[in-house]
Design a protein around this motif. Structure first.
Motif, PDB file in Angstrom:
ATOM      1  N   GLU A 253      33.080  59.951  -9.337  1.00  0.00           N
ATOM      2  CA  GLU A 253      33.086  60.395 -10.734  1.00  0.00           C
ATOM      3  C   GLU A 253      32.744  61.876 -10.903  1.00  0.00           C
ATOM      4  O   GLU A 253      32.493  62.330 -12.016  1.00  0.00           O
TER       5      GLU A 253
ATOM      6  N   PHE B 290      31.245  58.264 -16.079  1.00  0.00           N
ATOM      7  CA  PHE B 290      32.621  58.260 -15.622  1.00  0.00           C
ATOM      8  C   PHE B 290      33.285  59.619 -15.816  1.00  0.00           C
ATOM      9  O   PHE B 290      32.810  60.473 -16.554  1.00  0.00           O
TER      10      PHE B 290
ATOM     11  N   ARG C 296      38.066  55.113 -11.680  1.00  0.00           N
ATOM     12  CA  ARG C 296      36.720  55.512 -12.100  1.00  0.00           C
ATOM     13  C   ARG C 296      36.738  56.629 -13.137  1.00  0.00           C
ATOM     14  O   ARG C 296      35.685  57.144 -13.511  1.00  0.00           O
TER      15      ARG C 296
ATOM     16  N   SER D 128      36.899  47.649 -11.504  1.00  0.00           N
ATOM     17  CA  SER D 128      37.584  48.793 -10.914  1.00  0.00           C
ATOM     18  C   SER D 128      38.563  48.327  -9.846  1.00  0.00           C
ATOM     19  O   SER D 128      38.567  47.158  -9.451  1.00  0.00           O
TER      20      SER D 128
END
Length: 482
Positions: free
Chosen positions: A80, A130, A172, A271
């Protein structure tokens, strides 16, 4: 697999590179430290040049250490972390905003009414953790020039010249449709990023590019993935309903969901774990933002000298003496998703010692992970029968025992110190020859140690209840002050 592979794990506080031989295992290794800069307002920044230099230097040193050539390269990334950069020259235009950076909370607050829509679309709750919110914040607060991407896209451009990211990393960002594994026009519009030039989303293993920067020879890059699912792959947990937790800067639980992209109803994230041959394997993920970074905080305070003191000092008392430590030093991630929450230390008395505080921190980290495991069980309807673990903090017997006690299941410490990098190596080998069975390039190994629960279920529940009360108080205070 008949060729050696070079696997690089570019992490938050360091970069590790290993050379893996299919018959002999790890034959070369190197590590380099990278240093995030923690500032006011929740800023966590990294020097992109330092990240790249750490990748190059560790790769070269690992190959030298092996004394042999490699036939493929794989790269794991932080997931991220984002930066803006010039697509023509590759020059960074901003620092890299680390995954712990909280400044995009203002973006999330502004978009709160779109939160449920975004979660349904991307599998991720609206949170500055994120990449998408950070990308918007960079555009609004720093620069409109160049492109803004996760750090892996910049590193891969520097190494191969290609403008790509892998499906796991793209998942992500909160900008990818989880079901189609393609960029979402709706999510891009919500974040005001619909005019951005975004990298091509590619599989986590395959022909990603070529580079001669790392070894001096032109070698294919055949794997790219986020570090946490790479560790899941490195554990060999390729079947649904298996789980691991990595204890590094933060603590990260990942549960394999197979081809099921169902969203969490218990506060976890959904995810892409990896995408191979165009088919995605999904995961449920839970995040504890501060684990080793909380230990480092104790070091900076002078309470302990290093992580080894967790066991020496924390193990010198039989319990925490009623002290409860909520290590929410960078806010709370799953399942509460409260970025404004703060850490707390309660139950102090005149007889409280440094040893009690240290032990309370260890138990606090373990309690946060236990809450994540409970959430995963609620989502899947299945109880996790054991937990595979890796990362630097697994060297703490005190922490691992506390984890087994609170989970009431065995905790299995991985025998390898390079689990994430081994997962990347296995993917890189698969990228060379997709006819082989995924994961077979890394020899399977049993756990180095297994911790069995030493307390009963009732005592474990009492500890978790005290921890939940501290968490609820922190969340309530955050809501009152925002």
């Amino acid at each position: 697999m008949t060729e050696n592979v070079l696997a690089i794990d570019q992490g938050t506080s360091g970069t590790k590179a290993i050379v893996v031989c299919p018959e002999r295992g790890v034959i070369g290794r190197a590590e380099a430290t990278v240093r995030p800069a923690y500032g006011s307002g929740g800023s966590v920044e990294q020097d992109p040049g330092e990240l790249l230099e750490s990748v190059v230097s560790t790769a070269r040193e690992a190959v030298r250490d092996s004394g042999e050539s490699v036939g493929a390269i794989g790269l794991a990334n932080q997931g991220e972390t984002v930066l803006a950069w010039d697509r023509t020259t590759g020059k960074p235009l901003t620092p890299a905003l680390g995954w712990q950076d909280r400044r995009a909370a203002t973006v999330c607050d502004r978009l709160a009414d779109r939160s449920q829509e975004l979660t349904a679309l991307t599998g991720l709750p609206l949170d500055p953790y994120f990449a998408g919110p950070k990308m918007t914040w960079l555009r609004e607060q720093w620069t409109r020039e160049g492109v803004v991407t996760t750090s892996d896209a910049w590193l891969l451009r520097q190494l191969t010249g290609r403008f790509v990211t892998d499906a796991a990393t793209a998942s992500r960002t909160q900008l990818m449709d989880l079901d189609s594994t393609s960029w979402s026009d709706t999510a891009l519009s919500v974040f005001g990023l619909d005019n951005e030039s975004l990298p091509e989303i590619v599989d986590c293993a395959g022909a990603i590019g070529e580079t001669e920067i790392l070894t001096g020879d032109l070698v294919p890059v055949t794997a790219a993935i986020v570090d946490q699912p790479a560790a899941l792959f490195g554990h060999g947990l390729l079947a649904a309903a298996t789980a691991k937790c990595t204890y590094g800067t933060g603590a990260f639980l990942v549960l394999n969901q197979g081809t099921d992209s169902s969203r969490s109803t218990a506060g976890l994230t959904a995810s892409v774990a990896w995408r191979l041959g165009g088919t995605a394997t999904y995961s449920l993920d839970g995040q504890v933002y501060t684990a080793a970074s909380a230990v480092r905080w104790l070091v900076d305070l002078g309470l302990i000298e290093n992580a080894a003191d967790l066991d020496r000092l924390g193990g010198s008392v039989p319990d925490s003496g009623g002290v409860v430590f909520l290590p929410a030093l960078a806010g709370l991630g799953a399942p509460q998703w409260q970025p404004q929450a703060r850490g707390s230390l309660t139950g102090l008395a005149l007889e409280t010692t440094a040893a009690h505080v240290v032990r309370a921190l260890v138990e606090g980290i373990a309690a946060q992970v236990a809450v994540l495991v409970e959430s995963a069980s609620a989502d899947t309807g299945r109880r996790i029968n054991s937990l595979r673990v890796d990362g630097g903090l697994t060297r703490s017997a005190l922490l691992m025992q506390a984890q087994a006690d609170l989970l009431q299941v065995p905790v299995e410490v991985d025998a390898a110190a390079d689990t994430t990098a081994l997962g990347v190596a296995a993917l890189a080998a698969y990228g060379i020859d997709p006819r082989q069975e995924p994961g077979t390039a890394v020899p399977r190994r049993g756990p180095a140690k297994i911790y069995e629960p030493r307390i009963g279920a009732e005592a474990a529940q009492e500890q978790l209840d005290r921890f939940r009360r501290a968490t609820e108080a922190s969340v309530a205070h955050a809501r009152e002050t925002t």
